[in-house]
Enzyme design. Structure first.
Site, PDB file in Angstrom:
ATOM      1  N   ASN A  89       0.844  -1.193   0.000  1.00 20.51           N
ATOM      2  CA  ASN A  89       0.000   0.000   0.000  1.00 20.51           C
ATOM      3  C   ASN A  89       0.880   1.244   0.000  1.00 20.51           C
ATOM      4  O   ASN A  89       1.369   1.683   1.040  1.00 20.51           O
ATOM      5  CB  ASN A  89      -0.922   0.019   1.223  1.00 20.51           C
ATOM      6  CG  ASN A  89      -1.933   1.152   1.115  1.00 20.51           C
ATOM      7  OD1 ASN A  89      -2.705   1.210   0.155  1.00 20.51           O
ATOM      8  ND2 ASN A  89      -1.910   2.086   2.055  1.00 20.51           N
ATOM      9  N   SER A 147       6.469   5.957   6.917  1.00 18.38           N
ATOM     10  CA  SER A 147       7.489   6.984   6.683  1.00 18.38           C
ATOM     11  C   SER A 147       8.302   7.126   7.952  1.00 18.38           C
ATOM     12  O   SER A 147       7.830   6.813   9.044  1.00 18.38           O
ATOM     13  CB  SER A 147       6.838   8.329   6.360  1.00 18.38           C
ATOM     14  OG  SER A 147       7.803   9.355   6.348  1.00 18.38           O
ATOM     15  N   TYR A 188       0.553  14.880   8.200  1.00 19.33           N
ATOM     16  CA  TYR A 188       1.254  13.757   7.561  1.00 19.33           C
ATOM     17  C   TYR A 188       1.948  12.893   8.619  1.00 19.33           C
ATOM     18  O   TYR A 188       1.834  11.664   8.617  1.00 19.33           O
ATOM     19  CB  TYR A 188       2.278  14.295   6.554  1.00 19.33           C
ATOM     20  CG  TYR A 188       3.054  13.220   5.826  1.00 19.33           C
ATOM     21  CD1 TYR A 188       2.462  12.474   4.813  1.00 19.33           C
ATOM     22  CD2 TYR A 188       4.378  12.949   6.153  1.00 19.33           C
ATOM     23  CE1 TYR A 188       3.170  11.483   4.144  1.00 19.33           C
ATOM     24  CE2 TYR A 188       5.098  11.969   5.486  1.00 19.33           C
ATOM     25  CZ  TYR A 188       4.493  11.240   4.479  1.00 19.33           C
ATOM     26  OH  TYR A 188       5.194  10.260   3.824  1.00 19.33           O
ATOM     27  N   LYS A 239       1.126   8.918   9.445  1.00 20.69           N
ATOM     28  CA  LYS A 239       2.080   7.818   9.285  1.00 20.69           C
ATOM     29  C   LYS A 239       2.344   7.107  10.614  1.00 20.69           C
ATOM     30  O   LYS A 239       2.576   5.895  10.648  1.00 20.69           O
ATOM     31  CB  LYS A 239       3.382   8.339   8.664  1.00 20.69           C
ATOM     32  CG  LYS A 239       3.209   8.816   7.215  1.00 20.69           C
ATOM     33  CD  LYS A 239       2.687   7.700   6.306  1.00 20.69           C
ATOM     34  CE  LYS A 239       2.691   8.088   4.835  1.00 20.69           C
ATOM     35  NZ  LYS A 239       2.216   7.025   3.956  1.00 20.69           N
TER      36      LYS A 239
HETATM   37  N1  LIG Z   1       8.771  10.236  -1.489  1.00 17.02           N
HETATM   38  C1  LIG Z   1       9.224  10.198  -0.247  1.00 17.02           C
HETATM   39  O1  LIG Z   1      10.244  10.792   0.099  1.00 17.02           O
HETATM   40  C2  LIG Z   1       8.507   9.350   0.798  1.00 17.02           C
HETATM   41  C3  LIG Z   1       9.093   9.152   2.024  1.00 17.02           C
HETATM   42  C4  LIG Z   1       8.470   8.362   2.976  1.00 17.02           C
HETATM   43  C5  LIG Z   1       7.271   7.794   2.697  1.00 17.02           C
HETATM   44  N2  LIG Z   1       6.684   8.034   1.499  1.00 17.02           N
HETATM   45  C6  LIG Z   1       5.390   7.423   1.266  1.00 17.02           C
HETATM   46  O2  LIG Z   1       5.507   6.606   0.114  1.00 17.02           O
HETATM   47  C7  LIG Z   1       4.273   6.586  -0.566  1.00 17.02           C
HETATM   48  C8  LIG Z   1       4.482   6.994  -2.020  1.00 17.02           C
HETATM   49  O3  LIG Z   1       5.067   8.284  -2.039  1.00 17.02           O
HETATM   50  P1  LIG Z   1       5.540   8.961  -3.389  1.00 17.02           P
HETATM   51  O4  LIG Z   1       6.517   9.996  -3.027  1.00 17.02           O
HETATM   52  O5  LIG Z   1       5.939   7.928  -4.370  1.00 17.02           O
HETATM   53  O6  LIG Z   1       4.193   9.673  -3.856  1.00 17.02           O
HETATM   54  P2  LIG Z   1       3.699  10.068  -5.320  1.00 17.02           P
HETATM   55  O7  LIG Z   1       2.829  11.277  -5.131  1.00 17.02           O
HETATM   56  O8  LIG Z   1       4.808  10.161  -6.302  1.00 17.02           O
HETATM   57  O9  LIG Z   1       2.790   8.834  -5.740  1.00 17.02           O
HETATM   58  C9  LIG Z   1       1.652   8.543  -5.012  1.00 17.02           C
HETATM   59  C10 LIG Z   1       0.707   7.750  -5.873  1.00 17.02           C
HETATM   60  O10 LIG Z   1      -0.446   7.501  -5.070  1.00 17.02           O
HETATM   61  C11 LIG Z   1      -1.603   7.803  -5.852  1.00 17.02           C
HETATM   62  N3  LIG Z   1      -2.676   8.239  -4.949  1.00 17.02           N
HETATM   63  C12 LIG Z   1      -2.752   9.376  -4.228  1.00 17.02           C
HETATM   64  N4  LIG Z   1      -3.905   9.424  -3.560  1.00 17.02           N
HETATM   65  C13 LIG Z   1      -4.586   8.296  -3.871  1.00 17.02           C
HETATM   66  C14 LIG Z   1      -5.845   7.775  -3.503  1.00 17.02           C
HETATM   67  N5  LIG Z   1      -6.674   8.445  -2.693  1.00 17.02           N
HETATM   68  N6  LIG Z   1      -6.213   6.576  -3.991  1.00 17.02           N
HETATM   69  C15 LIG Z   1      -5.405   5.897  -4.841  1.00 17.02           C
HETATM   70  N7  LIG Z   1      -4.213   6.355  -5.248  1.00 17.02           N
HETATM   71  C16 LIG Z   1      -3.802   7.537  -4.770  1.00 17.02           C
HETATM   72  C17 LIG Z   1      -1.174   8.916  -6.783  1.00 17.02           C
HETATM   73  O11 LIG Z   1      -2.020   9.007  -7.913  1.00 17.02           O
HETATM   74  C18 LIG Z   1       0.236   8.501  -7.118  1.00 17.02           C
HETATM   75  O12 LIG Z   1       0.268   7.641  -8.230  1.00 17.02           O
HETATM   76  C19 LIG Z   1       3.339   7.529   0.187  1.00 17.02           C
HETATM   77  O13 LIG Z   1       2.551   6.791   1.090  1.00 17.02           O
HETATM   78  C20 LIG Z   1       4.299   8.408   0.927  1.00 17.02           C
HETATM   79  O14 LIG Z   1       3.726   8.970   2.097  1.00 17.02           O
HETATM   80  C21 LIG Z   1       7.274   8.790   0.545  1.00 17.02           C
END
Ligand SMILES: NC(=O)c1ccc[n+]([C@@H]2O[C@H](COP(=O)([O-])OP(=O)(O)OC[C@H]3O[C@@H](n4cnc5c(N)ncnc54)[C@H](O)[C@@H]3O)[C@@H](O)[C@H]2O)c1
Length: 332
Positions: free
Chosen positions: A200, A255, A270, A274
């Protein structure tokens, strides 16, 4: 992913930026490790503590006839490299084919996702998309992307199929929509069989919004996507696994912000969401333990996968992490 990342649920692990909470599905094959208490090992052969040696005897096999050498130990602390370049993103996807898989040694086989049906939310882009590619390279039978973005989702699924040759499906699903999720999971079961893995990764950040001016409607929306979405996905996929009596893993991407305040970024919502994901993963791990998820002694071999992972380039963005392997013991 504390890549927190696992019976139904086992350990949660938090690594640096992409904390993943992992939960194992109810299974009579759920693995259980305890770093501190539960693994049978042979007695320590040598408990004598070495304070500081000036010379280290060395015997080398394989490069000459059991050559004996003496290594001189220099004084002073070693220099620690500190700044390394970030590896470039890979574009190609090289699926693990069956012939190659069959030739792998046991330890490497056990670290693949050979023949597993894997649902990845948020797989249209970002981390979820890269994880989908990685699963394709690690032997997945089929990849199913759930994402709210139709255009990106379709394009990503088509690209992954074209690059990997694997069956890849895209379902336009919003992780806030329980009914749509259930219908989509039912359809996955019909097409591919019960899922083995949920990743997820769908989530939003709303970073840099001050708490004193945070719009309550936005706050609720983020919690709904990041936390309630994790619950709805875990519930639906967990039920499908239970119904099929299939061992599996529920991996909830959290995260580091679920464990620490990522100062100076102002993102109270956020961070709270998390932290909720991490605690939710532990809670369902404990609750679903009754589905033959164990609390038992770990076998010696059940630490090997993590050891190899940590030793390999796969863990290159982990350092200073405390990964708990205890079959869920520390969850409750
Ligand atoms: N990028 C980072 O540095 C980082 C760090 C720690 C955790 N995370 C976590 O990793 C996960 C992915 O992050 P990312 O940076 O790749 O994000 P991103 O924005 O690049 O991608 C997120 C994806 O989730 C989809 N999405 C958003 N809301 C949605 C919904 N309601 N239903 C279905 N799909 C939905 C979007 O369309 C997108 O394709 C997230 O949970 C984020 O909190 C990211």
């Amino acid at each position: 992913m504390s890549f927190s990342t696992r019976s139904m649920l086992r350990a949660s692990r938090v690594a640096n930026f992409s904390a993943v909470s992992r939960v194992a599905a109810p299974s009579n094959a759920v693995r259980f490790f305890s770093a501190t208490r539960a693994v049978r090992v042979s007695d320590t052969a040598n408990k004598k503590s070495v304070v500081r040696e000036k010379e280290v005897p060395v015997t080398v096999y394989g490069a000459g006839e059991g050559a004996h050498q003496t290594l001189q130990v220099p004084d002073g602390a070693a220099k620690v490299p500190y700044d390394s370049p970030v590896p470039a993103e890979r574009e190609e996807v090289e699926p693990l084919n069956k012939k190659v898989y069959d030739q792998l040694p046991h330890t490497v086989k056990s670290m693949t996702v050979q023949d597993k049906v894997i649902i990845i939310t948020g797989g249209a882009r970002g981390l979820g998309n890269h994880m989908a590619r990685a699963c394709a390279e690690a032997g997945a039978k089929a990849i199913i992307i759930f994402d709210a973005n139709q255009e990106l989702g379709d394009a990503s699924a088509a690209e992954l199929h074209q690059k990997s040759g694997l069956p890849v499906s895209f379902f336009k699903v919003d992780v806030r929509d329980g009914a749509a999720i259930n219908a989509a999971v039912d359809s996955v079961v019909e097409i591919y069989g019960a899922p083995d893995v949920l990743v997820n990764a769908a989530g939003i950040a709303d970073s840099n919004i001050k708490a004193e001016t945070y719009d309550p409607a936005m706050f609720r929306r983020l919690i709904d996507i990041n936390l309630t979405g994790s619950f709805l996905m875990a519930q639906s996929v967990g039920r499908a696994m239970m119904a099929a009596g299939k061992p599996g893993s529920l991996i909830l991407v959290a995260s580091m912000s679920g464990s620490i305040v990522n100062y100076p970024q102002e993102q109270s919502c956020y961070n709270a969401s998390k932290a909720g994901v991490i605690q939710f993963a532990k809670s369902i791990a404990a609750e679903w333990a009754k589905y033959k998820i164990r609390d038992r002694l770990g076998a010696v071999d059940e630490l090997n996968g993590l050891c190899v992972f940590l030793a390999s380039d796969s863990s290159s963005f982990m350092t200073g992490s405390n990964v708990i392997i205890d079959g869920g013991y520390s969850c409750y």
